[in-house]
Scaffold this motif. Structure first.
Motif, PDB file in Angstrom:
ATOM      1  N   THR A   9       0.878  -1.177   0.039  1.00 25.16           N
ATOM      2  CA  THR A   9      -0.098   0.067  -0.094  1.00 25.16           C
ATOM      3  C   THR A   9       0.909   1.193   0.067  1.00 25.16           C
ATOM      4  OG1 THR A   9       0.120  -0.078   2.489  1.00 25.16           O
ATOM      5  CG2 THR A   9      -1.811  -1.159   1.393  1.00 25.16           C
ATOM      6  N   PRO A  10       0.459   2.371  -0.346  1.00 24.87           N
ATOM      7  CA  PRO A  10       1.164   3.610   0.132  1.00 24.87           C
ATOM      8  C   PRO A  10       1.849   3.761   1.092  1.00 24.87           C
ATOM      9  CG  PRO A  10      -1.010   4.115  -1.034  1.00 24.87           C
ATOM     10  CD  PRO A  10      -1.009   2.740  -0.850  1.00 24.87           C
ATOM     11  N   GLU A  11       1.230   3.343   2.414  1.00 20.14           N
ATOM     12  CA  GLU A  11       1.731   3.411   3.467  1.00 20.14           C
ATOM     13  C   GLU A  11       3.105   2.675   3.784  1.00 20.14           C
ATOM     14  OE1 GLU A  11      -2.677   4.142   4.337  1.00 20.14           O
ATOM     15  OE2 GLU A  11      -1.400   3.233   2.993  1.00 20.14           O
ATOM     16  N   VAL A  12       2.881   1.365   3.352  1.00 17.97           N
ATOM     17  CA  VAL A  12       4.084   0.498   3.181  1.00 17.97           C
ATOM     18  C   VAL A  12       5.092   0.917   2.201  1.00 17.97           C
ATOM     19  CG1 VAL A  12       4.832  -1.932   2.501  1.00 17.97           C
ATOM     20  CG2 VAL A  12       2.764  -1.496   3.487  1.00 17.97           C
ATOM     21  N   LEU A  13       5.007   1.676   1.038  1.00 20.19           N
ATOM     22  CA  LEU A  13       5.645   2.183   0.047  1.00 20.19           C
ATOM     23  C   LEU A  13       6.492   3.264   0.911  1.00 20.19           C
ATOM     24  CD1 LEU A  13       6.963   2.794  -2.630  1.00 20.19           C
ATOM     25  CD2 LEU A  13       5.095   4.362  -3.024  1.00 20.19           C
ATOM     26  N   LEU A  14       5.803   4.208   1.678  1.00 20.04           N
ATOM     27  CA  LEU A  14       6.269   5.645   2.068  1.00 20.04           C
ATOM     28  C   LEU A  14       7.175   5.437   3.561  1.00 20.04           C
ATOM     29  CD1 LEU A  14       3.363   7.667   1.168  1.00 20.04           C
ATOM     30  CD2 LEU A  14       5.711   7.538  -0.263  1.00 20.04           C
ATOM     31  N   TYR A  38      10.111   6.867   7.856  1.00 22.80           N
ATOM     32  CA  TYR A  38       9.185   7.511   8.414  1.00 22.80           C
ATOM     33  C   TYR A  38       8.022   6.984   8.957  1.00 22.80           C
ATOM     34  CZ  TYR A  38       6.274  11.629   8.641  1.00 22.80           C
ATOM     35  OH  TYR A  38       5.338  12.734   9.109  1.00 22.80           O
ATOM     36  N   SER A  39       7.593   7.295  10.092  1.00 26.34           N
ATOM     37  CA  SER A  39       6.812   6.895  10.944  1.00 26.34           C
ATOM     38  C   SER A  39       5.309   7.554  10.853  1.00 26.34           C
ATOM     39  CB  SER A  39       6.888   6.650  12.318  1.00 26.34           C
ATOM     40  OG  SER A  39       5.826   6.158  13.046  1.00 26.34           O
ATOM     41  N   PHE A  40       4.151   7.026  10.273  1.00 30.56           N
ATOM     42  CA  PHE A  40       3.017   7.638  10.100  1.00 30.56           C
ATOM     43  C   PHE A  40       2.319   7.591  11.388  1.00 30.56           C
ATOM     44  CE2 PHE A  40       3.820   6.745   5.546  1.00 30.56           C
ATOM     45  CZ  PHE A  40       3.634   8.180   5.099  1.00 30.56           C
ATOM     46  N   GLU A  41       2.669   6.855  12.554  1.00 33.76           N
ATOM     47  CA  GLU A  41       1.997   6.705  13.659  1.00 33.76           C
ATOM     48  C   GLU A  41       2.768   8.101  14.574  1.00 33.76           C
ATOM     49  OE1 GLU A  41       3.403   4.019  12.386  1.00 33.76           O
ATOM     50  OE2 GLU A  41       1.214   3.291  11.818  1.00 33.76           O
ATOM     51  N   GLN A  42       3.861   8.123  14.399  1.00 32.35           N
ATOM     52  CA  GLN A  42       4.606   9.307  15.366  1.00 32.35           C
ATOM     53  C   GLN A  42       4.849  10.583  14.576  1.00 32.35           C
ATOM     54  OE1 GLN A  42       8.353   7.384  16.604  1.00 32.35           O
ATOM     55  NE2 GLN A  42       7.616   6.191  17.986  1.00 32.35           N
ATOM     56  N   HIS A  43       4.544  10.414  12.958  1.00 32.88           N
ATOM     57  CA  HIS A  43       4.722  11.603  12.270  1.00 32.88           C
ATOM     58  C   HIS A  43       5.921  12.231  12.176  1.00 32.88           C
ATOM     59  CE1 HIS A  43       0.295  11.043  11.620  1.00 32.88           C
ATOM     60  NE2 HIS A  43       0.137  11.292  12.864  1.00 32.88           N
ATOM     61  N   LYS A  44       6.988  11.338  12.155  1.00 35.39           N
ATOM     62  CA  LYS A  44       8.332  11.681  12.254  1.00 35.39           C
ATOM     63  C   LYS A  44       9.397  10.913  11.639  1.00 35.39           C
ATOM     64  CE  LYS A  44       9.889  10.098  16.816  1.00 35.39           C
ATOM     65  NZ  LYS A  44      10.529  10.653  17.984  1.00 35.39           N
ATOM     66  N   LYS A  45      10.463  11.218  11.146  1.00 34.42           N
ATOM     67  CA  LYS A  45      11.553  10.704  10.280  1.00 34.42           C
ATOM     68  C   LYS A  45      12.862  10.271  11.528  1.00 34.42           C
ATOM     69  CE  LYS A  45      14.659  12.587   7.731  1.00 34.42           C
ATOM     70  NZ  LYS A  45      15.332  13.511   6.373  1.00 34.42           N
ATOM     71  N   LEU A 671       7.329  15.455  -2.045  1.00 35.67           N
ATOM     72  CA  LEU A 671       8.420  14.833  -1.401  1.00 35.67           C
ATOM     73  C   LEU A 671       8.294  14.556  -0.105  1.00 35.67           C
ATOM     74  CD1 LEU A 671      11.552  16.517  -3.105  1.00 35.67           C
ATOM     75  CD2 LEU A 671      10.525  14.456  -3.764  1.00 35.67           C
ATOM     76  N   LYS A 672       7.487  15.149   0.659  1.00 44.71           N
ATOM     77  CA  LYS A 672       7.129  15.010   2.181  1.00 44.71           C
ATOM     78  C   LYS A 672       6.347  13.945   2.211  1.00 44.71           C
ATOM     79  CE  LYS A 672       7.905  19.977   2.863  1.00 44.71           C
ATOM     80  NZ  LYS A 672       7.519  21.349   3.221  1.00 44.71           N
ATOM     81  N   PRO A 673       6.752  13.029   3.104  1.00 45.22           N
ATOM     82  CA  PRO A 673       5.975  11.844   3.315  1.00 45.22           C
ATOM     83  C   PRO A 673       4.168  12.021   3.649  1.00 45.22           C
ATOM     84  CG  PRO A 673       7.883  11.592   4.547  1.00 45.22           C
ATOM     85  CD  PRO A 673       7.743  13.151   4.185  1.00 45.22           C
ATOM     86  N   GLU A 674       3.932  12.801   4.530  1.00 44.52           N
ATOM     87  CA  GLU A 674       2.567  13.053   4.646  1.00 44.52           C
ATOM     88  C   GLU A 674       1.903  13.615   3.432  1.00 44.52           C
ATOM     89  OE1 GLU A 674       1.148  12.164   7.456  1.00 44.52           O
ATOM     90  OE2 GLU A 674       2.817  12.124   9.018  1.00 44.52           O
ATOM     91  N   ASN A 675       2.493  14.533   2.838  1.00 45.49           N
ATOM     92  CA  ASN A 675       1.850  15.096   1.581  1.00 45.49           C
ATOM     93  C   ASN A 675       1.713  13.861   0.587  1.00 45.49           C
ATOM     94  OD1 ASN A 675       1.742  17.555   2.390  1.00 45.49           O
ATOM     95  ND2 ASN A 675       3.397  18.365   1.260  1.00 45.49           N
ATOM     96  N   SER A 676       2.971  13.032   0.581  1.00 47.28           N
ATOM     97  CA  SER A 676       2.851  12.022  -0.440  1.00 47.28           C
ATOM     98  C   SER A 676       1.680  11.092  -0.233  1.00 47.28           C
ATOM     99  CB  SER A 676       4.133  11.236  -0.819  1.00 47.28           C
ATOM    100  OG  SER A 676       4.443  10.307  -1.539  1.00 47.28           O
ATOM    101  N   LEU A 677       1.553  10.791   0.953  1.00 44.47           N
ATOM    102  CA  LEU A 677       0.404   9.640   1.426  1.00 44.47           C
ATOM    103  C   LEU A 677      -0.830  10.360   1.054  1.00 44.47           C
ATOM    104  CD1 LEU A 677      -0.549   7.332   2.681  1.00 44.47           C
ATOM    105  CD2 LEU A 677      -0.538   8.535   4.950  1.00 44.47           C
ATOM    106  N   VAL A 678      -1.354  11.793   0.995  1.00 43.46           N
ATOM    107  CA  VAL A 678      -2.373  12.265   0.514  1.00 43.46           C
ATOM    108  C   VAL A 678      -2.581  12.110  -0.785  1.00 43.46           C
ATOM    109  CG1 VAL A 678      -3.696  14.441   0.463  1.00 43.46           C
ATOM    110  CG2 VAL A 678      -2.810  13.656   2.638  1.00 43.46           C
ATOM    111  N   TRP A 679      -1.262  12.370  -1.664  1.00 44.04           N
ATOM    112  CA  TRP A 679      -1.334  12.285  -3.012  1.00 44.04           C
ATOM    113  C   TRP A 679      -1.640  10.782  -3.499  1.00 44.04           C
ATOM    114  CZ3 TRP A 679       0.570   9.167  -6.721  1.00 44.04           C
ATOM    115  CH2 TRP A 679       1.044   9.928  -8.342  1.00 44.04           C
ATOM    116  N   HIS A 680      -1.140   9.889  -2.899  1.00 47.67           N
ATOM    117  CA  HIS A 680      -1.598   8.344  -3.297  1.00 47.67           C
ATOM    118  C   HIS A 680      -3.110   8.320  -2.953  1.00 47.67           C
ATOM    119  CE1 HIS A 680       2.770   7.910  -3.424  1.00 47.67           C
ATOM    120  NE2 HIS A 680       2.554   6.788  -4.152  1.00 47.67           N
TER     121      HIS A 680
END
Length: 711
Positions: A9-14, A38-45, A671-680
């Motif tokens: 999924t996008p989350e796995v990719l990113l 990058y952790s989408f749970e902690q929202h940090k790299k 390029l930013k993970p959170e933005n890229s997740l929204v993109w996907h």
């Protein structure tokens, strides 16, 4: 046991670990690389520097701290690293005894009151090591630091010449420069900065290097002989010309406080981009590439040799021909020398892969075209000479299913052994090479066109899958068998599509005739190639449902989506996605690099307006009818935000189902993970809705929309 993602999924990719290319130490038994996650749970790299044992493939953690970067070998067991500090400063630090099971020791060499990057080192005689790096520099030749400089009371910007902004930043008086010094090892085993204060190699000149926006360590090299670097011609406006020259600064020592003026390397008949200057191991020769045209950013690169750094007028070209076209129809890129300087290794695209090639290091001896060196699956990302008794190369690759692979190529035995695969050659993601493929079809003229194919991991040839049709950007570019976190075919395939990624007229890696055929013909042969591709899929791939097709593209691919929208092929798709595309070709003059439309539309807007109008998607807006998602970013200065707003306004005013996704803080790429997740999420929800695929992506997008600014 290999951990496997339930679904790619996008989350796995990113969130998957992103490894840099690995760099071996002088002896060739260890390699160093960085890992970012990058952790989408902690929202940090999180960032790591890791050590690879090349024999066993085992890795160990050296540092876990995002402030450390660019590990560079000083010796077999010592690394130089950069550490970002307060107020834009950078520390140079040494990691000693990196193989120590208890972890390395660390000490600081110096702190520099500015941002530093692109470090390079070269061992000199005795205990001395030459050091070079790049940093932003003021017009007076001093280190520049935007974080500490005095802020003006007004935000006004005033310009009186072309080239006011580039890629995603507005131009200022500051420019990038190369700085040098030397390190000396003391009796206690520690290094000190022998030069005390680094020297600006370009002080007092009009030159800037590396070349923005993407220049890095590949734009310069150092040896005991001095420094070679690439820089734009200061007498030509960079908005209109691509000309970059190779310069040489002879240094008797890297402690010279006042370097001699840069000397230009003469290359008659070649006036375009210069790239990849690389000193031989002896330090007396330089291999590099150069293009012929000074207004064509994707011109053919020629492989060149400067056989004696003492004479800058005797440059030799490999595979030169009387007509000037060259006998090798490839575009060489990165370069390394063999240990004895008798051979060169270079990378070049061919048929959807970036491959490794070998040739004699002298044009006089290069009677035959370069021979291919077999590497791991996919495309070569980076390569290094590997120390040891037998001639070996350490190669970093990626593929459509594997995001990072390190391997050792034994040249004398002809073997290629994988040392480490970040995703266990795709197994971590539930992907395998068996899902990939390709086919060729007749193009719009007397030539064949190649397309890459990606199928779902649970593919059943007795079922039918909707088509996901990807159109690449450039336009002089290509889809490759390589990994991407922005346009990854596997993400779409795992939704339940068969993904076809054609490389039509304009694509690189299939010879210069196909690539150059797009100039002055943006909506001509490339469009007809895509029509033929669609028809070939319908006729020859029985498991593809072309009645449930969707098409997506970015940059030139976005242009083609808008062009398709106004032409018959547009009615073949259930939905379209345009990312940072061209709506009106006349607006190409709102871009920053004007040499691009000057070449591709064969003249200026005011001298050859007809050429711009002929291939203008906006001219056919009356035919638009297919649902379309528009994505655009406000920091994209190559294709300004109005190129996304205008087509959205057309779609909305015509009552065509449409949606606009805007990123205020992204450039031509998201390029930013959170933005890229929204993109996907938004892209998948859009195409899945119209193709009839049901997936979690739609639910995710709905939840996202309920918490974001939309109307």
């Amino acid at each position: 046991m290999t951990l496997r993602a339930i679904k790619f999924t996008p989350e796995v990719l990113l969130s998957a670990p992103r490894r840099s290319a690995a760099v071996p130490n002088p002896s060739g038994d260890k390699a160093v690389f960085t890992v970012n996650t990058y952790s989408f749970e902690q929202h940090k790299k999180a960032s790591q520097i890791r050590l690879l044992d090349i024999e066993s493939g085992h890795t160990t953690l050296l540092i876990e701290d995002p402030s450390f970067s660019e590990p560079t070998w000083l010796s077999d067991d010592e690394l130089l690293v950069l550490k970002s500090g307060d107020k834009g400063s950078t520390s140079l630090a040494v990691l000693a005894n990196v193989s120590n099971p208890g972890g390395p020791s660390r000490y600081e060499l110096t702190s520099i009151p500015a941002g530093v990057s692109n470090i390079k080192v070269k061992k000199l005689s005795g205990t001395s090591i030459a050091l070079a790096f790049t940093a932003l520099t003021t017009p007076e030749g001093q280190l520049a630091n935007p974080e500490t400089e005095k802020k003006p009371y007004s935000s006004a910007r005033i310009y009186n010449s072309l080239f006011v902004r580039h890629w995603d930043f507005w131009l200022t008086a500051n420019r990038s420069s190369i700085w040098y010094t030397a390190l000396e090892k003391q009796d206690d085993g520690k290094y000190v900065l022998a030069g005390k204060t680094p020297v600006n190699a370009l002080s007092g000149t009009k030159l800037s290097s590396p070349v923005a926006p993407f220049g890095g360590t590949g734009d310069f090299d150092i040896s005991a002989s001095g420094l070679v670097f690439v820089a734009k011609d200061p007498e030509l406006n960079p908005a209109l010309y691509t000309k970059t020259d190779l310069y040489y600064i002879p240094l008797s020592t890297f402690l010279e406080k006042k370097p001699p003026p840069p000397q230009i390397v003469v290359t008659p008949g070649l006036e375009g981009y210069t790239n990849s200057p690389t000193f031989s191991n002896s330090g007396r020769k330089v291999a590099f590439t150069r293009m012929r045209s000074n207004q064509y950013e994707s011109d053919k690169t020629r492989l060149l040799l400067l056989p004696d750094i003492g004479d800058l007028t005797k440059v030799q070209e490999f595979y030169a021909t009387e007509d000037g076209e060259g006998a090798w129809d490839m575009r060489p890129d990165s370069i390394i020398w063999s240990a004895d300087d008798s051979e060169l290794f270079t990378t070049a695209e061919k048929f959807g892969r970036t491959l490794l090639w070998k040739l004699p290091a002298s044009p006089a001896d290069a009677k035959d075209l370069p021979s291919q060196v077999e590497t791991a699956d996919g495309s070569v990302v980076d390569l290094h000479l590997l120390g040891g008794k037998s001639p070996r190369l350490f190669v970093s690759t990626s593929s459509l299913v594997d995001n990072s692979c390190y391997s050792v190529v034994n040249l004398s035995e002809g073997t290629n052994d994988v040392v480490s695969s970040n995703s266990k050659q795709g197994k971590t993601f539930g992907l395998s090479k068996s899902s990939t493929g390709g086919f060729t079809f007749k193009g719009a003229g007397d030539y064949d066109v190649h397309a890459l194919v990606m199928r779902p991991s649970n593919f059943d040839e007795n079922k039918k899958y909707p088509l996901c049709f990807l159109i690449h950007g450039g336009p002089q570019g290509a889809w490759l068998d390589s990994w991407s976190t922005r346009w990854n075919p596997a993400i779409f395939a795992e939704q339940g599509y068969v993904v076809v990624s054609p490389n039509p007229t304009g694509s690189t890696g299939y010879g210069m005739a196909l690539q150059d055929g797009i100039a002055g013909d943006w909506g001509g042969k490339p469009y007809n190639d895509l029509v033929n591709c669609f028809e070939s899929i319908a006729e020859n791939l029985p498991y593809v449902d072309t009645n449930r097709a969707v098409a997506l593209g970015a940059s030139y691919g976005g242009y083609m989506i808008n062009w398709i929208q106004g032409h018959p092929l547009g009615r073949k798709f259930k939905a379209l996605v345009c990312h940072d595309g061209v709506f009106c070709t006349l607006n190409q003059w709102s871009s920053e690099e004007l040499f691009f439309p000057l070449h591709d539309f064969k003249g200026s807007l005011y001298e050859n307006r007809e050429a711009y109008e002929e291939w203008d998607p906006a001219r056919f807006a009356n035919e638009w009818a297919t649902p379309q998602l528009i994505i655009h970013s406000e920091l994209d200065y190559r294709l300004p935000i109005t190129e996304g707003l205008a087509p959205f306004n057309v779609l909305q005013s015509k009552g065509i189902p449409s949606k606009l996704l805007v990123f205020p803080d992204e450039n031509h790429w998201v390029l930013k993970p959170e933005n890229s997740l929204v993109w996907h999420q938004e892209v998948l929800a859009w195409i899945n809705k119209y193709s009839g695929i049901e997936s979690e992506a739609g639910d995710l997008a709905d939840r996202l929309e309920s918490t974001s600014i939309s109307r």
